[in-house]
Design an enzyme around this catalytic site. Sequence first.
Site, PDB file in Angstrom:
ATOM      1  CG  HIS A 214       1.719   5.073   6.343  1.00 15.41           C
ATOM      2  ND1 HIS A 214       1.026   4.250   7.256  1.00 15.41           N
ATOM      3  CD2 HIS A 214       1.061   4.922   5.127  1.00 15.41           C
ATOM      4  CE1 HIS A 214      -0.198   3.711   6.638  1.00 15.41           C
ATOM      5  NE2 HIS A 214      -0.076   4.032   5.436  1.00 15.41           N
TER       6      HIS A 214
ATOM      7  CG  HIS B 132      -3.526   6.790   7.231  1.00 16.05           C
ATOM      8  ND1 HIS B 132      -3.039   7.592   6.053  1.00 16.05           N
ATOM      9  CD2 HIS B 132      -3.325   5.183   6.539  1.00 16.05           C
ATOM     10  CE1 HIS B 132      -2.599   6.567   5.017  1.00 16.05           C
ATOM     11  NE2 HIS B 132      -2.811   5.271   5.183  1.00 16.05           N
TER      12      HIS B 132
ATOM     13  CG  ASP C  66      -1.804   5.633   1.841  1.00 16.98           C
ATOM     14  OD1 ASP C  66      -1.114   5.001   2.731  1.00 16.98           O
ATOM     15  OD2 ASP C  66      -2.954   5.682   1.661  1.00 16.98           O
TER      16      ASP C  66
ATOM     17  NE  ARG D  77      -9.623  -2.256  10.459  1.00 20.97           N
ATOM     18  CZ  ARG D  77      -8.830  -1.625   9.751  1.00 20.97           C
ATOM     19  NH1 ARG D  77      -7.367  -2.001   9.710  1.00 20.97           N
ATOM     20  NH2 ARG D  77      -9.043  -0.682   8.705  1.00 20.97           N
TER      21      ARG D  77
HETATM   22  C1  LIG Z   1       8.368   1.480   4.515  1.00 21.47           C
HETATM   23  C2  LIG Z   1       7.551   1.531   3.186  1.00 21.47           C
HETATM   24  C3  LIG Z   1       6.465   0.309   2.988  1.00 21.47           C
HETATM   25  C4  LIG Z   1       6.108   1.597   1.778  1.00 21.47           C
HETATM   26  C5  LIG Z   1       7.225   1.783   1.090  1.00 21.47           C
HETATM   27  C6  LIG Z   1       7.979   2.213   2.188  1.00 21.47           C
HETATM   28  O1  LIG Z   1       9.397   2.472   2.115  1.00 21.47           O
HETATM   29  C7  LIG Z   1       7.354   3.727   2.551  1.00 21.47           C
HETATM   30  C8  LIG Z   1       5.914   3.668   1.985  1.00 21.47           C
HETATM   31  C9  LIG Z   1       5.262   2.490   2.197  1.00 21.47           C
HETATM   32  C10 LIG Z   1       3.655   2.564   1.557  1.00 21.47           C
HETATM   33  C11 LIG Z   1       2.722   2.893   2.276  1.00 21.47           C
HETATM   34  C12 LIG Z   1       1.406   2.898   1.217  1.00 21.47           C
HETATM   35  C13 LIG Z   1       1.212   1.636   0.723  1.00 21.47           C
HETATM   36  O2  LIG Z   1       0.880   0.481   1.641  1.00 21.47           O
HETATM   37  C14 LIG Z   1       2.523   1.099   0.225  1.00 21.47           C
HETATM   38  C15 LIG Z   1       2.646  -0.105  -0.748  1.00 21.47           C
HETATM   39  C16 LIG Z   1       3.208   2.353  -0.672  1.00 21.47           C
HETATM   40  O3  LIG Z   1       3.143   2.580  -1.803  1.00 21.47           O
HETATM   41  O4  LIG Z   1       4.132   2.914   0.169  1.00 21.47           O
HETATM   42  C17 LIG Z   1       3.595   0.989   1.337  1.00 21.47           C
HETATM   43  C18 LIG Z   1       5.121   0.466   1.000  1.00 21.47           C
HETATM   44  C19 LIG Z   1       5.172  -0.778   1.093  1.00 21.47           C
HETATM   45  O5  LIG Z   1       4.554  -1.634   2.014  1.00 21.47           O
HETATM   46  O6  LIG Z   1       5.768  -1.695  -0.016  1.00 21.47           O
HETATM   47  O1  LIG Z   2      -5.312  -1.320   7.194  1.00 22.55           O
HETATM   48  C1  LIG Z   2      -5.528  -0.312   7.156  1.00 22.55           C
HETATM   49  O2  LIG Z   2      -6.767   0.367   7.657  1.00 22.55           O
HETATM   50  C2  LIG Z   2      -4.573   0.802   6.752  1.00 22.55           C
HETATM   51  C3  LIG Z   2      -3.515   0.253   5.622  1.00 22.55           C
HETATM   52  C4  LIG Z   2      -2.894   1.303   5.124  1.00 22.55           C
HETATM   53  O3  LIG Z   2      -2.752   2.493   5.575  1.00 22.55           O
HETATM   54  C5  LIG Z   2      -1.992   0.891   3.844  1.00 22.55           C
HETATM   55  O4  LIG Z   2      -2.189  -0.267   3.393  1.00 22.55           O
HETATM   56  O5  LIG Z   2      -1.511   1.825   3.428  1.00 22.55           O
HETATM   57 FE   LIG Z   3      -1.796   3.788   4.143  1.00 18.46          FE
END
Ligand SMILES: C=C1C[C@]23C[C@@]1(O)CC[C@H]2[C@@]12CC[C@H](O)[C@@](C)(C(=O)O1)[C@H]2[C@@H]3C(=O)O
Ligand SMILES: O=C(O)CCC(=O)C(=O)O
Ligand SMILES: [Fe+2]
Length: 378
Positions: free
Chosen positions: A237, A288, A239, A298
């Site tokens: 994904h 990443h 961020d 981890r």
């Molecule tokens: C599948 C998902 C988890 C996420 C929200 C989403 O619909 C798409 C983006 C995901 C992500 C990736 C980065 C962060 O960890 C996170 C908190 C964010 O803002 O976008 C997660 C979301 C999540 O896990 O709630």
């Molecule tokens: O745990 C990690 O190193 C990556 C986690 C990550 O990409 C995330 O929380 O969005």
């Molecule tokens: Fe991430």
Amino acid sequence: MVVAPLTPVRPDCIRPIGLPVIDLTRKRSDVVDLIVRASEELGFFKVVNHGVPRQVVANMEAEAFAFFSQSPPEKIKAGPPNPLGYGCKNIGFNGDTGEVEYLLLHTNQASINHRSKTISKDPNKFSCTVREYVEAVKDLAVEILEMVGEGLRLSDPKKLARLIRDGESDSVFRLNHYPSLISTTTTTTNNNGTVDKDNNNNSSSSNGRDMSSQQGWCNVVNGGGGSVKGVVGFGEHSDPQILTLLRSNDVVGLQISLGDGLWAPVSPDPDSFCVNALTNGRFISVRHRAMVNPYRSRLSMVYFGAPPLHARIAPLPETVTAQTPSLYRPFTWAEYKKAAYSLRLSHSRLDPFRTVADFVDDDDDDDDQNGFHALNHL
Ligand SMILES: C=C1C[C@]23C[C@@]1(O)CC[C@H]2[C@@]12CC[C@H](O)[C@@](C)(C(=O)O1)[C@H]2[C@@H]3C(=O)O
Ligand SMILES: O=C(O)CCC(=O)C(=O)O
Ligand SMILES: [Fe+2]
């Protein structure tokens, strides 16, 4: 800039590249240039001598390990993630899964206080520890974003930093725990090449107990295929936020995408923060993922700096001309976030805001790699 070689973990899929390491105590103008260059070239870099006190990090890590080492029924009290709270193996709302358990917290103090009641038997201690950590990393994020603003020669160089300093910022903090696949005490060789009698975690402050067996995690290596391909903890994904600051314990797991299915592992360094800054179309939001380490648990602690929900995101005026109309319509952070949560982890999050109907992009290469392509946070 020091270029640290990346440790290959799977020779057939790893193209070794260097990850820039930026020492924040260097001359400011040099640091500004290095940040801009690293953000443009790779989209990911490490900062050292960052000013976040070691003790603050160690305290947060100890609280995190203490939480994750509890039994599933104890941890589930802090869930399900809505999206905040404790989650196990399910990520987001659209069917993404991984071998990870996590706590997702808003950085707003009232929210931390509220959540702490279901997370810890000593909620005051937990919330204080989170507050100290979040304050320290927010200061670091602000410092980096101010330098980004300077490096990009924005008319108001502090504008980006103000968005996450804002009391209403929608920044979140995530603790990810990737239990090892082997739950017995093992002797392993760690990343420094020294031999460790390991207890499955690498916390300087851990209690030394093996946690995997307590958590009901099965110890098979992902249906057999996992031992060859590796087990994904947190899938591919990018961020969505403006800036990510990630710190992990001394266990390898984070990988960045080089495209074409190639992945480069990022060598773990508990004294540094990995930075992923996303702004202005010039910087890359690198894709990443995090892999499970078979032998050692981890823990990553990730701060995501985001604007307030009402902040408006729009194209940079200077990038929009009659010949190059805006590819995206303006939107608020709230709209963008809502759209992100309707999508799978690997999906391009800007698609819902595209204005150019004849832009055909059926391939999987995700042009969203460039994140807010030609967009600016206003
Ligand atoms: C599948 C998902 C988890 C996420 C929200 C989403 O619909 C798409 C983006 C995901 C992500 C990736 C980065 C962060 O960890 C996170 C908190 C964010 O803002 O976008 C997660 C979301 C999540 O896990 O709630
Ligand atoms: O745990 C990690 O190193 C990556 C986690 C990550 O990409 C995330 O929380 O969005
Ligand atoms: Fe991430």
